[in-house]
Scaffold this motif. Structure first.
Motif, PDB file in Angstrom:
ATOM      1  N   UNK A   1       0.816  -1.204   0.000  1.00 36.00           N
ATOM      2  CA  UNK A   1       0.000   0.000   0.000  1.00 36.00           C
ATOM      3  C   UNK A   1       0.853   1.260   0.000  1.00 36.00           C
ATOM      4  N   UNK A   2       1.949   1.258   0.755  1.00 37.97           N
ATOM      5  CA  UNK A   2       2.812   2.436   0.803  1.00 37.97           C
ATOM      6  C   UNK A   2       3.377   2.781  -0.553  1.00 37.97           C
ATOM      7  N   UNK A   3       3.820   1.765  -1.272  1.00 43.06           N
ATOM      8  CA  UNK A   3       4.352   1.990  -2.620  1.00 43.06           C
ATOM      9  C   UNK A   3       3.263   2.521  -3.539  1.00 43.06           C
ATOM     10  N   UNK A   4       2.103   1.902  -3.509  1.00 49.13           N
ATOM     11  CA  UNK A   4       1.003   2.335  -4.374  1.00 49.13           C
ATOM     12  C   UNK A   4       0.578   3.765  -4.063  1.00 49.13           C
ATOM     13  N   UNK A   5       0.514   4.103  -2.782  1.00 53.87           N
ATOM     14  CA  UNK A   5       0.111   5.454  -2.394  1.00 53.87           C
ATOM     15  C   UNK A   5       1.154   6.472  -2.825  1.00 53.87           C
ATOM     16  N   UNK A   6       2.434   6.154  -2.622  1.00 54.09           N
ATOM     17  CA  UNK A   6       3.497   7.077  -3.027  1.00 54.09           C
ATOM     18  C   UNK A   6       3.459   7.333  -4.526  1.00 54.09           C
ATOM     19  N   UNK A   7       3.305   6.273  -5.312  1.00 51.40           N
ATOM     20  CA  UNK A   7       3.233   6.424  -6.770  1.00 51.40           C
ATOM     21  C   UNK A   7       1.971   7.201  -7.159  1.00 51.40           C
ATOM     22  N   UNK A   8       0.873   6.939  -6.470  1.00 49.91           N
ATOM     23  CA  UNK A   8      -0.360   7.658  -6.750  1.00 49.91           C
ATOM     24  C   UNK A   8      -0.242   9.147  -6.475  1.00 49.91           C
ATOM     25  N   UNK A   9       0.333   9.507  -5.339  1.00 47.28           N
ATOM     26  CA  UNK A   9       0.508  10.923  -5.011  1.00 47.28           C
ATOM     27  C   UNK A   9       1.416  11.610  -6.025  1.00 47.28           C
ATOM     28  N   UNK A  10       2.472  10.909  -6.427  1.00 48.41           N
ATOM     29  CA  UNK A  10       3.380  11.472  -7.424  1.00 48.41           C
ATOM     30  C   UNK A  10       2.676  11.650  -8.763  1.00 48.41           C
ATOM     31  N   UNK A  11       1.828  10.695  -9.139  1.00 43.43           N
ATOM     32  CA  UNK A  11       1.101  10.801 -10.412  1.00 43.43           C
ATOM     33  C   UNK A  11       0.146  11.983 -10.406  1.00 43.43           C
ATOM     34  N   UNK A  12      -0.303  12.379  -9.219  1.00 40.75           N
ATOM     35  CA  UNK A  12      -1.182  13.543  -9.098  1.00 40.75           C
ATOM     36  C   UNK A  12      -0.394  14.844  -9.016  1.00 40.75           C
ATOM     37  N   UNK A  13       0.951  14.750  -8.998  1.00 40.82           N
ATOM     38  CA  UNK A  13       1.783  15.943  -9.065  1.00 40.82           C
ATOM     39  C   UNK A  13       2.645  16.228  -7.861  1.00 40.82           C
ATOM     40  N   UNK A  14       2.528  15.438  -6.798  1.00 41.62           N
ATOM     41  CA  UNK A  14       3.281  15.723  -5.575  1.00 41.62           C
ATOM     42  C   UNK A  14       4.739  15.283  -5.694  1.00 41.62           C
ATOM     43  N   UNK A  15       5.627  16.040  -5.047  1.00 42.65           N
ATOM     44  CA  UNK A  15       6.996  15.595  -4.800  1.00 42.65           C
ATOM     45  C   UNK A  15       6.951  14.699  -3.565  1.00 42.65           C
ATOM     46  N   UNK A  16       7.602  13.550  -3.626  1.00 43.96           N
ATOM     47  CA  UNK A  16       7.419  12.567  -2.556  1.00 43.96           C
ATOM     48  C   UNK A  16       8.744  12.212  -1.895  1.00 43.96           C
ATOM     49  N   UNK A  17       8.752  12.302  -0.581  1.00 42.95           N
ATOM     50  CA  UNK A  17       9.875  11.812   0.214  1.00 42.95           C
ATOM     51  C   UNK A  17       9.507  10.415   0.692  1.00 42.95           C
ATOM     52  N   UNK A  18      10.203   9.428   0.164  1.00 42.14           N
ATOM     53  CA  UNK A  18       9.944   8.030   0.485  1.00 42.14           C
ATOM     54  C   UNK A  18      10.760   7.638   1.708  1.00 42.14           C
ATOM     55  N   UNK A  19      10.114   7.013   2.681  1.00 44.85           N
ATOM     56  CA  UNK A  19      10.813   6.671   3.915  1.00 44.85           C
ATOM     57  C   UNK A  19      10.589   5.215   4.282  1.00 44.85           C
ATOM     58  N   UNK A  20      11.649   4.606   4.789  1.00 45.39           N
ATOM     59  CA  UNK A  20      11.593   3.220   5.239  1.00 45.39           C
ATOM     60  C   UNK A  20      12.732   2.995   6.218  1.00 45.39           C
ATOM     61  N   UNK A  21      12.604   1.969   7.035  1.00 47.97           N
ATOM     62  CA  UNK A  21      13.717   1.633   7.920  1.00 47.97           C
ATOM     63  C   UNK A  21      14.965   1.295   7.092  1.00 47.97           C
ATOM     64  N   UNK A  22      14.760   0.673   5.936  1.00 52.19           N
ATOM     65  CA  UNK A  22      15.856   0.345   5.030  1.00 52.19           C
ATOM     66  C   UNK A  22      15.623   1.044   3.691  1.00 52.19           C
ATOM     67  N   UNK A  23      16.351   2.131   3.391  1.00 52.91           N
ATOM     68  CA  UNK A  23      16.133   2.889   2.154  1.00 52.91           C
ATOM     69  C   UNK A  23      16.330   2.072   0.881  1.00 52.91           C
ATOM     70  N   UNK A  24      17.098   0.974   0.972  1.00 55.46           N
ATOM     71  CA  UNK A  24      17.300   0.144  -0.215  1.00 55.46           C
ATOM     72  C   UNK A  24      15.987  -0.457  -0.714  1.00 55.46           C
ATOM     73  N   UNK A  25      15.023  -0.624   0.183  1.00 56.88           N
ATOM     74  CA  UNK A  25      13.732  -1.168  -0.207  1.00 56.88           C
ATOM     75  C   UNK A  25      12.920  -0.186  -1.044  1.00 56.88           C
ATOM     76  N   UNK A  26      13.368   1.069  -1.118  1.00 56.62           N
ATOM     77  CA  UNK A  26      12.614   2.123  -1.784  1.00 56.62           C
ATOM     78  C   UNK A  26      13.027   2.340  -3.231  1.00 56.62           C
TER      79      UNK A  26
END
Length: 257
Positions: free
Chosen positions: A22-47
């Motif tokens: 869900x986090x990935x889908x939401x991040x991509x969705x927000x970006x598709x609507x025009x937002x700049x997105x800061x992706x966060x995770x305990x392990x950045x390699x997963x992003x």
């Protein structure tokens, strides 16, 4: 009201747990609507996959690490968004655990992990975001809860308890922070096609559980991940400018049958 109300051009969003599901889908969705997105995770390699998809579509995404159980780490994440983009308009608190098991056998360490991640993390992130959003006199905080906050499930006492707390947290913050132009809502998913990394759930279409889900869900299927991204775009956008303190259940009708 027009489709422009859903436009997020120029907005800055943080999405935690943005590496998959869900986090990935939401991040991509927000970006598709025009937002700049800061992706966060305990392990950045997963992003990396999420960032690649956003950038391939012409969006902007930055990867960073966060420990949402640590208030200092949450504050640093918000500061990073402000440093990179100059503001913070949208916070999506999505990072979660998937600890399941009988209540009688749950060890204190597992209980603490669930509460610290599922509930306290939302609070620490929201507290940090408030300091930026209050200065702007605007902002949308979206907490990913679950329909387990209102529907009982076996072997899910920790998650369900935390999600119930998240629902009430959103209502209280909506009351306190409305005067600052900040809206606080939850999305409460039901069964999704996304399978947790630890495999505690089963893939769509597999086994007796799927028959039970179809029988108990009016739409007779699991939700697709994009069907949770679209409600997030709505709550983040001006289309929801008068929506706050709301728990938006997205479960195909499971919780009302």
């Amino acid at each position: 009201m027009s489709i422009e109300a859903f436009n997020l051009d120029g907005k800055t969003a943080i999405v935690t747990g943005a590496g998959r599901g869900l986090g990935k889908a939401i991040a991509i969705g927000l970006a598709s609507a025009g937002a700049n997105v800061l992706l966060a995770s305990r392990n950045p390699e997963h992003l990396s996959g999420t960032a690649a998809e956003i950038e391939h579509s012409g969006g902007q995404a930055i990867r960073t690490s966060v420990d949402i159980s640590d208030p200092a780490s949450c504050a640093a994440l918000v500061s990073r968004a402000e440093d990179e983009f100059g503001k913070l308009d949208i916070l999506v608190c999505n990072a979660a655990t998937n600890i399941q098991g009988p209540a009688a056998d749950m060890p204190p360490s597992a209980w603490s992990q669930v509460i610290n991640t599922e509930m306290s993390g939302c609070f620490y992130l929201s507290q940090a975001a408030y300091k930026v959003m209050a200065k702007q006199r605007s902002g949308s905080i979206i907490m990913i809860s679950a329909n387990s906050s209102t529907v009982g499930y076996a072997d899910l006492v920790g998650v369900a308890t935390a999600k119930g707390g998240v629902d009430m947290m959103a209502r209280n913050l909506a009351i306190e922070w409305g005067q600052d132009g900040i809206r606080v809502n939850t999305i409460n998913p039901g069964f999704t096609e996304h399978v947790p990394e630890d495999g505690a759930d089963v893939a769509a279409g597999d086994g007796d559980l799927e028959e039970d889900i179809r029988a108990a869900t009016p739409l007779e299927r699991r939700g697709r991940v994009e069907e949770f991204a679209n409600p997030a775009i709505f709550l983040a956008s001006d289309a929801a400018s008068y929506v706050t303190g709301h728990n938006l259940v997205v479960d195909g009708g499971y919780s009302v049958k």
